[in-house]
Design a protein around this motif. Sequence first.
Motif, PDB file in Angstrom:
ATOM      1  N   ARG A 107      -7.216 -11.499 -52.417  1.00  0.00           N
ATOM      2  CA  ARG A 107      -7.491 -10.111 -52.766  1.00  0.00           C
ATOM      3  C   ARG A 107      -7.069  -9.209 -51.615  1.00  0.00           C
ATOM      4  NH1 ARG A 107     -13.086  -6.974 -53.490  1.00  0.00           N
ATOM      5  NH2 ARG A 107     -12.360  -5.308 -54.874  1.00  0.00           N
ATOM      6  N   LEU A 108      -6.405  -8.120 -51.933  1.00  0.00           N
ATOM      7  CA  LEU A 108      -5.842  -7.229 -50.926  1.00  0.00           C
ATOM      8  C   LEU A 108      -6.768  -6.052 -50.638  1.00  0.00           C
ATOM      9  CD1 LEU A 108      -2.220  -7.078 -52.355  1.00  0.00           C
ATOM     10  CD2 LEU A 108      -2.961  -8.380 -50.356  1.00  0.00           C
ATOM     11  N   LEU A 109      -6.673  -5.529 -49.421  1.00  0.00           N
ATOM     12  CA  LEU A 109      -7.419  -4.321 -49.075  1.00  0.00           C
ATOM     13  C   LEU A 109      -7.056  -3.192 -50.035  1.00  0.00           C
ATOM     14  CD1 LEU A 109      -9.306  -2.742 -47.194  1.00  0.00           C
ATOM     15  CD2 LEU A 109      -7.323  -2.268 -45.729  1.00  0.00           C
ATOM     16  N   ALA A 110      -5.799  -3.145 -50.455  1.00  0.00           N
ATOM     17  CA  ALA A 110      -5.360  -2.100 -51.378  1.00  0.00           C
ATOM     18  C   ALA A 110      -6.091  -2.166 -52.713  1.00  0.00           C
ATOM     19  CB  ALA A 110      -3.848  -2.199 -51.595  1.00  0.00           C
ATOM     20  N   ASP A 111      -6.627  -3.335 -53.060  1.00  0.00           N
ATOM     21  CA  ASP A 111      -7.302  -3.520 -54.353  1.00  0.00           C
ATOM     22  C   ASP A 111      -8.810  -3.239 -54.287  1.00  0.00           C
ATOM     23  OD1 ASP A 111      -4.883  -4.345 -55.440  1.00  0.00           O
ATOM     24  OD2 ASP A 111      -5.235  -6.435 -54.906  1.00  0.00           O
TER      25      ASP A 111
ATOM     26  N   ARG B 295     -11.855   5.876 -49.278  1.00  0.00           N
ATOM     27  CA  ARG B 295     -11.079   6.405 -50.405  1.00  0.00           C
ATOM     28  C   ARG B 295      -9.631   5.932 -50.324  1.00  0.00           C
ATOM     29  NH1 ARG B 295     -11.834  10.462 -46.763  1.00  0.00           N
ATOM     30  NH2 ARG B 295      -9.957  11.441 -45.883  1.00  0.00           N
ATOM     31  N   HIS B 296      -8.976   5.941 -51.486  1.00  0.00           N
ATOM     32  CA  HIS B 296      -7.535   5.714 -51.583  1.00  0.00           C
ATOM     33  C   HIS B 296      -6.869   7.077 -51.725  1.00  0.00           C
ATOM     34  CE1 HIS B 296      -9.152   1.801 -52.632  1.00  0.00           C
ATOM     35  NE2 HIS B 296      -7.937   1.264 -52.673  1.00  0.00           N
ATOM     36  N   GLU B 297      -6.033   7.434 -50.787  1.00  0.00           N
ATOM     37  CA  GLU B 297      -5.308   8.706 -50.906  1.00  0.00           C
ATOM     38  C   GLU B 297      -4.269   8.576 -52.028  1.00  0.00           C
ATOM     39  OE1 GLU B 297      -6.285  11.260 -49.612  1.00  0.00           O
ATOM     40  OE2 GLU B 297      -7.113  10.926 -47.606  1.00  0.00           O
ATOM     41  N   PRO B 298      -4.022   9.654 -52.782  1.00  0.00           N
ATOM     42  CA  PRO B 298      -3.111   9.574 -53.930  1.00  0.00           C
ATOM     43  C   PRO B 298      -1.649   9.409 -53.531  1.00  0.00           C
ATOM     44  CG  PRO B 298      -3.819  11.835 -53.571  1.00  0.00           C
ATOM     45  CD  PRO B 298      -4.623  11.000 -52.623  1.00  0.00           C
ATOM     46  N   PHE B 299      -0.824   9.077 -54.534  1.00  0.00           N
ATOM     47  CA  PHE B 299       0.631   8.960 -54.382  1.00  0.00           C
ATOM     48  C   PHE B 299       1.023   7.959 -53.294  1.00  0.00           C
ATOM     49  CE2 PHE B 299      -0.126  13.270 -56.026  1.00  0.00           C
ATOM     50  CZ  PHE B 299       0.535  13.162 -57.250  1.00  0.00           C
ATOM     51  N   GLU B 300       0.409   6.775 -53.383  1.00  0.00           N
ATOM     52  CA  GLU B 300       0.682   5.692 -52.443  1.00  0.00           C
ATOM     53  C   GLU B 300       0.418   6.115 -50.999  1.00  0.00           C
ATOM     54  OE1 GLU B 300       4.504   3.937 -53.121  1.00  0.00           O
ATOM     55  OE2 GLU B 300       3.926   3.148 -55.075  1.00  0.00           O
ATOM     56  N   GLY B 301      -0.623   6.919 -50.834  1.00  0.00           N
ATOM     57  CA  GLY B 301      -1.053   7.316 -49.501  1.00  0.00           C
ATOM     58  C   GLY B 301      -1.890   6.232 -48.857  1.00  0.00           C
ATOM     59  N   PRO B 302      -2.403   6.483 -47.655  1.00  0.00           N
ATOM     60  CA  PRO B 302      -3.178   5.464 -46.940  1.00  0.00           C
ATOM     61  C   PRO B 302      -4.539   5.206 -47.573  1.00  0.00           C
ATOM     62  CG  PRO B 302      -3.254   7.537 -45.755  1.00  0.00           C
ATOM     63  CD  PRO B 302      -2.271   7.724 -46.867  1.00  0.00           C
ATOM     64  N   ILE B 303      -5.129   4.068 -47.203  1.00  0.00           N
ATOM     65  CA  ILE B 303      -6.503   3.733 -47.577  1.00  0.00           C
ATOM     66  C   ILE B 303      -7.363   4.070 -46.366  1.00  0.00           C
ATOM     67  CG2 ILE B 303      -8.102   1.839 -47.975  1.00  0.00           C
ATOM     68  CD1 ILE B 303      -4.589   1.910 -49.421  1.00  0.00           C
ATOM     69  N   VAL B 304      -8.341   4.929 -46.559  1.00  0.00           N
ATOM     70  CA  VAL B 304      -9.214   5.351 -45.468  1.00  0.00           C
ATOM     71  C   VAL B 304     -10.432   4.436 -45.433  1.00  0.00           C
ATOM     72  CG1 VAL B 304     -10.549   7.252 -44.484  1.00  0.00           C
ATOM     73  CG2 VAL B 304      -8.443   7.735 -45.752  1.00  0.00           C
ATOM     74  N   ILE B 305     -10.708   3.859 -44.262  1.00  0.00           N
ATOM     75  CA  ILE B 305     -11.834   2.945 -44.086  1.00  0.00           C
ATOM     76  C   ILE B 305     -12.657   3.349 -42.868  1.00  0.00           C
ATOM     77  CG2 ILE B 305     -10.562   1.025 -45.121  1.00  0.00           C
ATOM     78  CD1 ILE B 305     -10.150  -0.085 -42.280  1.00  0.00           C
TER      79      ILE B 305
ATOM     80  N   SER C 141      -2.097   2.377 -43.687  1.00  0.00           N
ATOM     81  CA  SER C 141      -0.976   2.742 -44.558  1.00  0.00           C
ATOM     82  C   SER C 141      -0.968   1.924 -45.853  1.00  0.00           C
ATOM     83  CB  SER C 141       0.351   2.553 -43.828  1.00  0.00           C
ATOM     84  OG  SER C 141       0.668   1.179 -43.708  1.00  0.00           O
ATOM     85  N   TYR C 142      -0.344   2.478 -46.860  1.00  0.00           N
ATOM     86  CA  TYR C 142      -0.236   1.812 -48.165  1.00  0.00           C
ATOM     87  C   TYR C 142       0.397   0.430 -48.012  1.00  0.00           C
ATOM     88  CZ  TYR C 142       1.446   1.042 -52.972  1.00  0.00           C
ATOM     89  OH  TYR C 142       1.718   0.513 -54.216  1.00  0.00           O
ATOM     90  N   LYS C 143       1.481   0.358 -47.242  1.00  0.00           N
ATOM     91  CA  LYS C 143       2.169  -0.923 -47.056  1.00  0.00           C
ATOM     92  C   LYS C 143       1.277  -1.928 -46.343  1.00  0.00           C
ATOM     93  CE  LYS C 143       6.265  -3.015 -44.919  1.00  0.00           C
ATOM     94  NZ  LYS C 143       7.499  -2.760 -44.119  1.00  0.00           N
ATOM     95  N   ALA C 144       0.624  -1.494 -45.261  1.00  0.00           N
ATOM     96  CA  ALA C 144      -0.241  -2.406 -44.516  1.00  0.00           C
ATOM     97  C   ALA C 144      -1.412  -2.893 -45.370  1.00  0.00           C
ATOM     98  CB  ALA C 144      -0.758  -1.727 -43.259  1.00  0.00           C
TER      99      ALA C 144
END
Length: 215
Positions: A142-146, A183-193, A205-208
Amino acid sequence: MTPMKEDYLKIIFELGGSHKKVSNKEISLGLGIAAGSVTEMISKLADEGLVVHEPYSGISLTAKGQRYAAELVRKHRLWETFLVDKLHYNFADVHPEAEILEHQTSDRLATALDDFLDHPQNCPHGGVIPEANGHFPDVSHRLLADANDGEEVELERFLDNHELLTYLEELNLRPQDKVKVVRHEPFEGPIVITKDGNTQPVSVSYKAAHNIFIK
């Protein structure tokens, strides 16, 4: 086998291709290359019987591909552990060195290195080190992005990528850190933690975030 093909096998292995199907996009993000290049290489690996590619479903390792990938990953991660624990290399700087050393490591040397290190189970960035017979325990894919906004998770491991590891070290993030997804920033923006015990937000970042596994 070319180093590029080996890199593909390793990234598919890391993404969970031994247990599930991996998408072209995941491989593209993991290697930092164009999706079109991924399609071409996957076709070559399939022709060699190393992966199975089901259109619109994903890519998985064959038994042959898994054995090859596990051997590469084992040697690579043993060297990373040695470089950090015994030579005191920086966490983010071991990947290029291990990339060279893994190709010069016989099975006998890998066994001796494993014994010398007292059989480590994980490399410095959290990756599982397969056993000599290729066996390895299942891990989270499972990814941080998920992760959902407001969810509290533990960072389990990072993909083995020098650029990524350098970036995450700058953010002061390590395996086993407990974080809350703000939160997940929109338009493939960063994930704030936020890290456990710290209210200061960190933007990943979205990629990371697609290269960090959580549990």
